[in-house]
Scaffold this active site. Structure first.
Site, mmCIF file in Angstrom:
data_model
loop_
_atom_site.group_PDB
_atom_site.id
_atom_site.type_symbol
_atom_site.label_atom_id
_atom_site.label_comp_id
_atom_site.label_asym_id
_atom_site.label_seq_id
_atom_site.Cartn_x
_atom_site.Cartn_y
_atom_site.Cartn_z
ATOM 1 N N CYS A 162 -0.692 5.882 9.450
ATOM 2 C CA CYS A 162 0.671 5.072 10.195
ATOM 3 C C CYS A 162 -0.094 3.750 11.252
ATOM 4 O O CYS A 162 -1.165 4.036 11.769
ATOM 5 C CB CYS A 162 1.231 5.965 11.313
ATOM 6 S SG CYS A 162 1.737 7.179 10.391
ATOM 7 N N GLU A 219 0.606 -1.341 -0.038
ATOM 8 C CA GLU A 219 -0.121 -0.123 -0.135
ATOM 9 C C GLU A 219 0.568 0.950 -0.049
ATOM 10 O O GLU A 219 1.626 1.867 0.699
ATOM 11 C CB GLU A 219 -0.902 -0.410 1.243
ATOM 12 C CG GLU A 219 -1.915 -1.878 1.172
ATOM 13 C CD GLU A 219 -2.940 -1.422 2.048
ATOM 14 O OE1 GLU A 219 -3.391 -2.461 2.347
ATOM 15 O OE2 GLU A 219 -2.769 -0.017 3.216
ATOM 16 N N CYS A 252 3.704 8.506 0.808
ATOM 17 C CA CYS A 252 3.988 7.762 2.147
ATOM 18 C C CYS A 252 4.157 6.628 0.874
ATOM 19 O O CYS A 252 3.459 5.589 0.866
ATOM 20 C CB CYS A 252 3.149 7.148 3.342
ATOM 21 S SG CYS A 252 3.863 5.891 4.215
ATOM 22 N N CYS A 289 1.559 -2.587 15.588
ATOM 23 C CA CYS A 289 2.126 -2.411 13.612
ATOM 24 C C CYS A 289 1.114 -3.385 12.869
ATOM 25 O O CYS A 289 1.722 -4.877 13.174
ATOM 26 C CB CYS A 289 3.485 -2.189 13.702
ATOM 27 S SG CYS A 289 3.413 -2.130 11.138
ATOM 28 N N CYS A 337 6.589 -6.673 7.370
ATOM 29 C CA CYS A 337 8.089 -6.726 7.845
ATOM 30 C C CYS A 337 8.349 -7.044 9.253
ATOM 31 O O CYS A 337 7.632 -7.845 10.203
ATOM 32 C CB CYS A 337 8.009 -4.793 8.789
ATOM 33 S SG CYS A 337 9.274 -4.476 9.648
ATOM 34 N N CYS A 392 7.145 -4.808 15.549
ATOM 35 C CA CYS A 392 6.413 -4.010 16.311
ATOM 36 C C CYS A 392 4.880 -4.285 16.737
ATOM 37 O O CYS A 392 4.285 -4.969 16.112
ATOM 38 C CB CYS A 392 6.673 -2.290 15.761
ATOM 39 S SG CYS A 392 8.671 -1.900 15.389
HETATM 40 S S1 SF4 Z 1 6.664 -0.121 12.712
HETATM 41 FE FE1 SF4 Z 1 5.555 -1.698 11.562
HETATM 42 S S2 SF4 Z 1 7.019 -1.625 9.635
HETATM 43 FE FE2 SF4 Z 1 7.433 0.081 11.156
HETATM 44 S S3 SF4 Z 1 9.317 -1.273 11.561
HETATM 45 FE FE3 SF4 Z 1 7.926 -1.511 12.798
HETATM 46 S S4 SF4 Z 1 6.644 -3.781 12.408
HETATM 47 FE FE4 SF4 Z 1 8.051 -2.852 10.376
#
Ligand code: SF4
Length: 331
Positions: free
Chosen positions: A315, A55, A69, A83, A76, A80
């Site tokens: 975000c 996206e 963005c 996220c 990923c 995190c």
């Molecule tokens: S916030 Fe999400 S996209 Fe960014 S580094 Fe952490 S897991 Fe990866």
């Protein structure tokens, strides 16, 4: 900007054939284009050869400028805890072409929609006139975990014969891959940096962002201090405010102190809740009091509301929920 080698008739026939074989243009069909009813943010869901889609979000700003963005990976692996991207099971690096293609698609769509007002530098015609003023690598993925493709994409985006974007209008955000920062600064010294900090103690940050176990806060701060001269390069700390987790006055005071130590500006963003999220956003009074405390402690802070919340484009909400092989579904 022409993308089809065969249409470049100023090149010889044999060269066009060789280029078509060696460097086919990336195939990233637009599976979904959704526009926010509240703030005009425009989310594009693009198919990839990797399975799940990625996206990219085009955001009209109050200044009249447009910020895009960009994603650097499918999924990923940084994990995190706050996220949605981290919850995707498929993980793949995007190529430099697939990163740049996100900008190309946005240009074509904006040009077709007539959203062009003389171009970034004025006087340009066609899709290039519709290129965004600002580019932020804050979409899906950790850009420095796919650094070679990201560095190549930056070269193409900033090359006068490519997109001619000003490096001072590009920001690369990292969760804290400190060992890759010197190479980024060497290759692209003027590109702005953002550190997704989000906690002011190692204890809390380790819970939220596993990278902190390998790169604790002090180590990343030292890396930032050791980077070569800044010139006009800006440094920001991105700080997602999570209710009851990192929004205390003590956090605000520590945050201001850290930001001052490396001359960083703080972008605080109240958490954007997504389905299944384990965190909540703080109430407005807490957010305001946090920002006041950072300011009172000598920190430079902006409170940002993410755009595109109503279309899942804010975000931390990007989760590439559309399979390339499947039919597009509403976000
Ligand atoms: S916030 Fe999400 S996209 Fe960014 S580094 Fe952490 S897991 Fe990866």
């Amino acid at each position: 900007m022409e993308r089809d080698w065969q249409a470049m008739t100023d090149l010889g026939k044999e060269l066009r054939r060789q280029l078509t074989d060696a460097l086919p243009p990336p195939q990233m069909p637009v599976l979904l284009a959704a526009r926010s009813a509240t703030d005009g943010a425009h989310k594009l869901v693009l198919g990839t050869p990797h399975g799940p889609s990625v996206e990219t979000v085009i955001m009209p700003m109050a200044s009249g400028h447009v910020t895009q963005c960009i994603s650097s990976q499918v999924g990923c692996k940084m994990g995190c805890d706050f996220c949605a991207t981290a919850e995707m099971s498929t993980r793949a690096d995007l190529s430099a072409a697939e990163i740049v293609e996100q900008v190309a698609v946005a240009c074509r769509i904006r040009a077709a929609d007539g959203e062009v007002r003389g171009g970034v530098s004025g006087g340009e015609q066609g899709p290039l006139a519709a290129r965004p003023h600002n580019l932020v690598f804050m979409g899906m993925g950790e850009p420095l975990d796919n650094h070679r493709a990201v560095f190549d994409a930056l070269s193409i985006l900033t090359d006068p014969k490519g997109y001619g974007s000003s490096p001072r209008r590009i920001t690369v955000s990292t969760s804290g891959l400190a060992r890759r920062l010197p190479a980024l600064v060497e290759a692209h010294p003027q590109v702005n940096l953002a550190w997704s900090l989000t906690a002011t103690t190692d204890e809390v940050r380790e819970r939220l962002m596993p990278i902190n176990r390998g790169v604790p806060i002090a180590k990343m701060m030292q890396t930032l201090r050791d980077l070569p001269g800044r010139g006009g390069r800006k440094l920001t700390f991105e700080y997602a405010l999570l209710a009851g987790v990192n929004d205390s006055k003590e956090d605000a005071r520590r945050l201001a102190k850290m930001a001052n130590e490396v001359d960083a500006h703080v972008n605080a963003i109240p958490f954007n809740v997504y389905p299944g999220a384990r965190y909540q956003r703080p109430d407005k009074a807490t957010v305001a009091s946090f920002a006041r405390e950072v300011d009172r402690s000598g920190g430079s802070i902006s409170l940002r509301e993410s755009k595109g919340q109503d279309i899942g484009a804010a975000c931390g909400q990007l989760a590439g929920s559309h399979e390339t092989s499947g039919a597009p579904k509403p976000a």
